[in-house]
Scaffold this active site. Structure first.
Site, PDB file in Angstrom:
ATOM      1  N   LYS A 229       0.812  -1.220   0.000  1.00  7.43           N
ATOM      2  CA  LYS A 229       0.000   0.000   0.000  1.00  7.43           C
ATOM      3  C   LYS A 229       0.848   1.273   0.000  1.00  7.43           C
ATOM      4  CE  LYS A 229      -4.370  -1.849   1.599  1.00  7.43           C
ATOM      5  NZ  LYS A 229      -5.377  -1.947   2.666  1.00  7.43           N
ATOM      6  N   ARG A 263      -3.411  -9.944   5.372  1.00 15.29           N
ATOM      7  CA  ARG A 263      -3.903 -10.030   3.988  1.00 15.29           C
ATOM      8  C   ARG A 263      -2.821  -9.514   3.040  1.00 15.29           C
ATOM      9  NH1 ARG A 263      -6.326  -6.637   0.325  1.00 15.29           N
ATOM     10  NH2 ARG A 263      -8.033  -7.491  -0.916  1.00 15.29           N
TER      11      ARG A 263
HETATM   12  C1  PT1 Z   1      -7.925  -4.310   3.658  1.00 17.50           C
HETATM   13  C2  PT1 Z   1      -8.276  -4.308   2.270  1.00 17.50           C
HETATM   14  C3  PT1 Z   1      -9.394  -5.099   1.875  1.00 17.50           C
HETATM   15  N1  PT1 Z   1      -7.598  -3.585   1.341  1.00 17.50           N
HETATM   16  C4  PT1 Z   1      -9.711  -5.785   4.101  1.00 17.50           C
HETATM   17  N2  PT1 Z   1     -10.085  -5.820   2.817  1.00 17.50           N
HETATM   18  C5  PT1 Z   1      -8.005  -3.597   0.051  1.00 17.50           C
HETATM   19  N3  PT1 Z   1     -10.405  -6.508   5.034  1.00 17.50           N
HETATM   20  C6  PT1 Z   1      -9.109  -4.379  -0.329  1.00 17.50           C
HETATM   21  C7  PT1 Z   1      -3.084   2.319  -0.921  1.00 17.50           C
HETATM   22  O1  PT1 Z   1      -3.025   3.169  -0.022  1.00 17.50           O
HETATM   23  O2  PT1 Z   1      -6.918  -3.603   4.122  1.00 17.50           O
HETATM   24  N4  PT1 Z   1      -8.653  -5.042   4.530  1.00 17.50           N
HETATM   25  N5  PT1 Z   1      -9.776  -5.109   0.579  1.00 17.50           N
HETATM   26  C8  PT1 Z   1      -7.245  -2.771  -0.977  1.00 17.50           C
HETATM   27  N6  PT1 Z   1      -7.443  -1.370  -0.770  1.00 17.50           N
HETATM   28  C9  PT1 Z   1      -6.413  -0.425  -0.870  1.00 17.50           C
HETATM   29  C10 PT1 Z   1      -6.410   0.698  -0.036  1.00 17.50           C
HETATM   30  C11 PT1 Z   1      -5.349  -0.626  -1.731  1.00 17.50           C
HETATM   31  C12 PT1 Z   1      -5.344   1.592  -0.053  1.00 17.50           C
HETATM   32  C13 PT1 Z   1      -4.274   0.266  -1.774  1.00 17.50           C
HETATM   33  C14 PT1 Z   1      -4.258   1.378  -0.925  1.00 17.50           C
HETATM   34  O3  PT1 Z   1      -2.197   2.165  -1.752  1.00 17.50           O
END
Ligand code: PT1
Length: 287
Positions: A229, A263
């Protein structure tokens, strides 16, 4: 505690040791692996099954399947599109592999269909706030991961604001736990996730990870997703394909601070880092 399990459909997960959840995005637009498992707009079944099998062999005990990208800036998808991507993937993997499948969705229709198709956990970044989602999830009897998000993916990074991010996230999650219990979901079926990167500045994300024990005090198992991230990119000034080592540092810390499920995209590396961390914390190797 030692022999406690969480029942996920027809499979059990040991609560006594940390678990690695592998990410399988069946989306065209995810931030680090979008489009890899789709072909001509449809699911690439052979590629999907191979990726899934690799993750299981590398130590993933859960696979998270998502058909809607929720990364910052992502567009919403239609329910039919989500169903078309996710349900065949759940059916295929649940019939071929011995692994718990979690479905990353906020939609009642997808929750119901995924449970029928063999998934063992519901992972909702909107914590069952969408119309009908609470009722649909309760009817499946499956465990649910409730995640915190401020705003909606398309705009959530514009100007995130908190009084105290850890307290605010904690209060929100407690409130959602109460709603779930009122809807007939057993507290023992719930997991909590602070939602790294979902309407949070770098400082908010760092505070949440450092103060994770405060969320652990809620007494429910924690799921943490920091893999590749932007919080890692911001600290290290590195693009998404160079964030593995930083991601591993956050995984190790999350386990040390009380997380149960990590995850991730990179299962093999994370599995070893987590297993080693866990051995040290327990002063023994898990049997
Ligand atoms: C997470 C999660 C998810 N993240 C759960 N499910 C994502 N339970 C999708 C960035 O800042 O943390 N927990 N499902 C993906 N979402 C992101 C958010 C991807 C922020 C990238 C960023 O780069």
């Amino acid at each position: 505690m030692a022999n406690e399990m969480m029942q996920c459909g027809n499979r059990g997960l040991a609560l006594s040791r940390p678990q690695v959840m592998g990410i399988l995005n069946v989306t065209p637009d995810s931030f680090s692996d979008g489009g890899q498992l789709l072909k001509n707009g449809g699911l690439d079944r052979q590629n999907l099954l191979q990726r899934a099998a690799e993750m299981v062999a590398a130590g993933a005990s859960l696979l998270d399947i998502g058909g809607e990208s929720t990364r910052p800036g992502a567009q919403q998808v239609s329910i039919q599109q989500e169903l078309d991507r996710v349900i065949p993937a759940v059916e295929l993997i649940s019939s071929e592999l011995d692994v718990v499948i979690s479905v990353d969705t906020s939609s009642a229709e997808v929750i119901t269909a995924a449970a029928k198709a063999g998934c063992g956990m519901i992972n909702d970044v909107r914590a069952l706030t969408r119309e009908g989602a609470l009722k649909a999830a309760a009817a499946t009897k499956l465990p649910v991961c409730l995640m915190h998000m401020q705003g909606q993916p398309k705009t959530m990074q514009a100007a995130p604001e908190y009084v105290d991010v850890v307290k605010d996230v904690s209060s929100f999650l407690q409130e959602r736990v109460r709603h779930c219990q009122s809807a007939g979901i057993d507290r023992a079926q719930l997991l909590l996730d602070p939602g790294f990167g979902f309407g949070k500045t770098l400082e908010h994300n760092l505070q949440l990870l450092n103060r994770l024990p405060q969320l652990a005090e809620l007494g429910l198992p924690l799921l943490v997703g920091t893999s590749r991230k932007s919080m890692i990119g911001q600290v290290l000034t590195k693009p998404v394909e160079e964030r593995l080592f930083g991601s591993l540092a956050t995984a190790v810390l999350a386990i040390a601070k009380g997380a149960w499920i990590i995850r991730v995209h990179d299962v093999a590396a994370t599995h070893d880092a987590v297993a080693m961390t866990s051995a040290v914390l327990n002063e023994s190797v898990h049997s």
